[in-house]
Design an enzyme around this catalytic site. Structure first.
Site, PDB file in Angstrom:
ATOM      1  N   TRP A  31      14.343  14.543  61.358  1.00 52.13           N
ATOM      2  CA  TRP A  31      15.797  14.398  61.375  1.00 52.13           C
ATOM      3  C   TRP A  31      16.316  13.142  60.698  1.00 52.13           C
ATOM      4  O   TRP A  31      17.512  13.012  60.475  1.00 52.13           O
ATOM      5  CB  TRP A  31      16.288  14.378  62.825  1.00 52.13           C
ATOM      6  CG  TRP A  31      15.451  13.524  63.739  1.00 52.13           C
ATOM      7  CD1 TRP A  31      14.505  13.961  64.620  1.00 52.13           C
ATOM      8  CD2 TRP A  31      15.433  12.081  63.832  1.00 52.13           C
ATOM      9  NE1 TRP A  31      13.905  12.893  65.256  1.00 52.13           N
ATOM     10  CE2 TRP A  31      14.458  11.733  64.796  1.00 52.13           C
ATOM     11  CE3 TRP A  31      16.163  11.057  63.207  1.00 52.13           C
ATOM     12  CZ2 TRP A  31      14.199  10.408  65.142  1.00 52.13           C
ATOM     13  CZ3 TRP A  31      15.887   9.735  63.547  1.00 52.13           C
ATOM     14  CH2 TRP A  31      14.920   9.424  64.502  1.00 52.13           C
ATOM     15  N   ASN A  32      15.459  12.178  60.351  1.00 55.81           N
ATOM     16  CA  ASN A  32      16.007  10.879  59.950  1.00 55.81           C
ATOM     17  C   ASN A  32      16.729  10.910  58.606  1.00 55.81           C
ATOM     18  O   ASN A  32      17.672  10.158  58.389  1.00 55.81           O
ATOM     19  CB  ASN A  32      14.919   9.788  59.972  1.00 55.81           C
ATOM     20  CG  ASN A  32      13.748  10.091  59.068  1.00 55.81           C
ATOM     21  OD1 ASN A  32      13.409  11.236  58.826  1.00 55.81           O
ATOM     22  ND2 ASN A  32      13.113   9.049  58.562  1.00 55.81           N
ATOM     23  N   HIS A  73      13.438  22.890  60.174  1.00 58.61           N
ATOM     24  CA  HIS A  73      14.010  21.548  60.250  1.00 58.61           C
ATOM     25  C   HIS A  73      14.029  21.073  61.700  1.00 58.61           C
ATOM     26  O   HIS A  73      13.910  21.860  62.642  1.00 58.61           O
ATOM     27  CB  HIS A  73      15.426  21.554  59.677  1.00 58.61           C
ATOM     28  CG  HIS A  73      15.791  20.277  58.976  1.00 58.61           C
ATOM     29  ND1 HIS A  73      15.105  19.098  59.160  1.00 58.61           N
ATOM     30  CD2 HIS A  73      16.781  19.990  58.087  1.00 58.61           C
ATOM     31  CE1 HIS A  73      15.655  18.159  58.413  1.00 58.61           C
ATOM     32  NE2 HIS A  73      16.667  18.663  57.750  1.00 58.61           N
ATOM     33  N   GLY A  76       6.510  13.580  59.724  1.00 60.80           N
ATOM     34  CA  GLY A  76       6.715  13.366  61.154  1.00 60.80           C
ATOM     35  C   GLY A  76       5.775  12.294  61.679  1.00 60.80           C
ATOM     36  O   GLY A  76       5.238  11.480  60.923  1.00 60.80           O
ATOM     37  N   SER A  77       5.549  12.330  62.969  1.00 60.83           N
ATOM     38  CA  SER A  77       4.673  11.346  63.607  1.00 60.83           C
ATOM     39  C   SER A  77       3.217  11.658  63.309  1.00 60.83           C
ATOM     40  O   SER A  77       2.860  12.784  62.914  1.00 60.83           O
ATOM     41  CB  SER A  77       4.888  11.363  65.119  1.00 60.83           C
ATOM     42  OG  SER A  77       4.419  12.590  65.667  1.00 60.83           O
ATOM     43  N   GLU A  82       3.087  13.527  55.536  1.00 56.00           N
ATOM     44  CA  GLU A  82       3.727  12.216  55.379  1.00 56.00           C
ATOM     45  C   GLU A  82       4.117  11.780  56.779  1.00 56.00           C
ATOM     46  O   GLU A  82       5.073  12.304  57.362  1.00 56.00           O
ATOM     47  CB  GLU A  82       4.941  12.317  54.452  1.00 56.00           C
ATOM     48  CG  GLU A  82       5.431  10.977  53.944  1.00 56.00           C
ATOM     49  CD  GLU A  82       6.231  10.210  54.972  1.00 56.00           C
ATOM     50  OE1 GLU A  82       5.638   9.316  55.635  1.00 56.00           O
ATOM     51  OE2 GLU A  82       7.414  10.499  55.137  1.00 56.00           O
ATOM     52  N   CYS A 113      10.592   5.847  57.843  1.00 58.96           N
ATOM     53  CA  CYS A 113       9.142   5.669  57.901  1.00 58.96           C
ATOM     54  C   CYS A 113       8.699   4.475  57.068  1.00 58.96           C
ATOM     55  O   CYS A 113       7.755   3.779  57.436  1.00 58.96           O
ATOM     56  CB  CYS A 113       8.426   6.944  57.475  1.00 58.96           C
ATOM     57  SG  CYS A 113       8.944   7.593  55.878  1.00 58.96           S
ATOM     58  N   GLU A 172       4.712   2.370  65.869  1.00 56.94           N
ATOM     59  CA  GLU A 172       5.926   2.407  65.057  1.00 56.94           C
ATOM     60  C   GLU A 172       7.152   2.418  65.967  1.00 56.94           C
ATOM     61  O   GLU A 172       7.294   3.298  66.811  1.00 56.94           O
ATOM     62  CB  GLU A 172       5.942   3.662  64.177  1.00 56.94           C
ATOM     63  CG  GLU A 172       7.198   3.806  63.351  1.00 56.94           C
ATOM     64  CD  GLU A 172       7.161   5.016  62.437  1.00 56.94           C
ATOM     65  OE1 GLU A 172       7.578   4.887  61.271  1.00 56.94           O
ATOM     66  OE2 GLU A 172       6.707   6.086  62.886  1.00 56.94           O
TER      67      GLU A 172
END
Length: 458
Positions: free
Chosen positions: A133-134, A158, A209-210, A231, A265, A362
């Site tokens: 979502w960022n 999404h 994502g994470s 990523e 990120c 993070e």
């Protein structure tokens, strides 16, 4: 019927409710994308390019509305949303311009007599894109543009909180003339997503994502023998070396930590400062972080908006509280304001050490972790003391020395020298270690999901 509801993080008010799809409905979207791919793949790269150029123009024509929607769904500053739209348009333009040459057949030779060989980059099929979502527009666009040029179809799952942006992107692509079924947006839960990854018509999977999400999706895809591009998160270190220009270092450190409300990120997250300049850097950095105006993301005077959701607020608050409980000290921020919305202030933590979330993990929000290093060599050691390896930065007046450190010693995929930035269409984007694998942008993304076909002529 299950539904999902999007919420404005600045106000806590609901925006829209959407029905979730069944496994059968999602599979039908995949099958439609595959049928469209069978025709799309027959076009030449040069014939595909104008579609991308027209999508770029559609994005620019609708920039204000798209930015407003992203701000409403995720709390990002309105001005950042407008910049995001332009980056996305530039990606489509870049891909349209460079794609035909990057993906053109290559002439080779083979055998002792030097017979003719051809290497051809052929599309695979439908690529399944799982995005966060960022950056609600940019994340799906960087996958979509590259794969449309390659000749693939695309199905997007999404993040639920920015469902509206994903659906609007598809509408604009269709308005620009893209075949209606080639790019699909599906609203599904995680179980159906895992089933979809295993479907024979999905020929590749890409996720942003994470690292936890990456491990799961990578494992599910590997079991089905599907290639992935992952990523993932990072805890990017920015080094302030003994000869750094402090004014430059602070300027870009503030920018790098607060860009997109700190939810990036490749944001600057750990600031590793040589002892010789530690006091000077920290004093100026804290002063500038204290002066940041937090407020309504639609207000042009706001420099920091809310986090994307109440859940994200709780996560960031917990990470800061845990770090402080273990010995970190907040020189500014660190305490959430008493107000409506998922607002968290610009925060600077010092005395950060291994074992704290601010050092090990993070923090996806406006929280800077400052770490003192004995000297430049120690700073480089600390920078690489992370399970992540996406990006990083070096502040150093000697650019040749900084370049050598970046090239030979920094264990990340991207390094900024005396600057900060997120992504550029002409430079590769991606990381190493727990930050994932694969590359996007710079022409590299167009070759991630292709059949590199070797043709031997006599």
């Amino acid at each position: 019927m299950s539904t999902l509801t999007t919420t404005n993080p600045a106000t806590g008010e609901p925006i829209e409710t959407y029905p979730l799809m069944s496994k059968q409905e999602a599979t039908a979207k995949l099958e439609a994308a595959h049928a469209a791919f069978l025709e799309w793949r027959l076009l030449s790269h040069a014939d595909r390019a104008p579609y991308l150029t027209k999508i770029a123009q559609k994005l620019r024509d609708n920039a204000d509305d798209l930015a407003a929607l992203m701000t409403q769904e995720t709390g990002k500053l309105l001005k950042d949303g407008k910049q995001e739209v332009e980056i996305c348009a530039a990606i489509f333009d870049y891909t349209a311009k460079t794609g035909p040459d990057a993906l053109a057949d290559e002439e080779r030779t083979h055998g002792q007599n030097g017979a003719r060989g051809v290497v051809s980059y052929q599309p695979l099929g439908v690529i399944y894109s799982i995005q966060p979502w960022n950056f609600p527009l940019y994340q799906p666009v960087r996958v979509l543009a590259a794969n449309l040029m390659t000749g693939n179809g695309c199905v997007l799952k999404h993040a639920s909180i920015c469902t509206g942006t994903g659906l609007r992107l598809r509408e604009l692509c269709i308005e620009a003339g893209l075949p209606e079924d080639l790019f699909q947006v599906i609203l599904i839960d995680h179980d159906i997503s895992d089933n979809l990854i295993a479907h024979p018509l999905v020929r590749g999977v890409t996720l942003t994502g994470s690292d936890g999400a990456g491990r799961h999706v990578g494992a599910v895809a590997a079991k089905a023998l599907k290639k992935t591009v992952l990523e993932l998160g990072s805890n990017d270190a920015y080094l302030v070396l003994e000869d750094a220009d402090i004014e430059t270092a602070v300027k870009f450190s503030v920018m790098g930590r607060l860009y997109n409300n700190g939810e990036t990120c490749v944001a600057a997250k750990r600031f590793i400062v040589a002892d010789k300049v530690y006091d000077a850097f920290v004093s100026t950095f804290v002063d500038q972080m204290k002066a940041i105006t937090m407020g309504d993301p639609t207000d042009e005077n706001s420099q920091l908006g809310p986090l994307s959701s109440k859940d994200q607020f709780d996560t960031v608050k917990g990470q800061v509280d845990d770090s402080v409980a273990k010995g970190a000290k907040a020189l500014c921020g660190g305490t959430a304001p008493d107000r409506t919305g998922a607002y968290y202030p610009a925060t600077v933590l010092v005395d950060v050490a291994p074992g704290m979330p601010a050092y090990d993990d993070e923090i996806f929000g406006p929280v800077a972790a400052v770490i003192r290093a004995k000297d430049d060599q120690d700073a480089m050691r600390i920078a690489n003391d992370s399970r992540y390896g996406l990006g990083g930065g070096i502040f150093c007046k000697d650019e040749d020395r900084a370049l050598k450190l970046a090239r030979d010693h920094f264990d990340t995929g991207m390094i900024r020298i005396n600057s900060f930035g997120a992504a550029d269409p002409n430079m590769p984007f991606g990381g190493v270690k727990d930050s994932g694998y694969g590359r996007e942008h710079g022409g590299f993304g167009m070759k991630e999901f292709v059949n590199v076909k070797a043709i031997f002529l006599p």
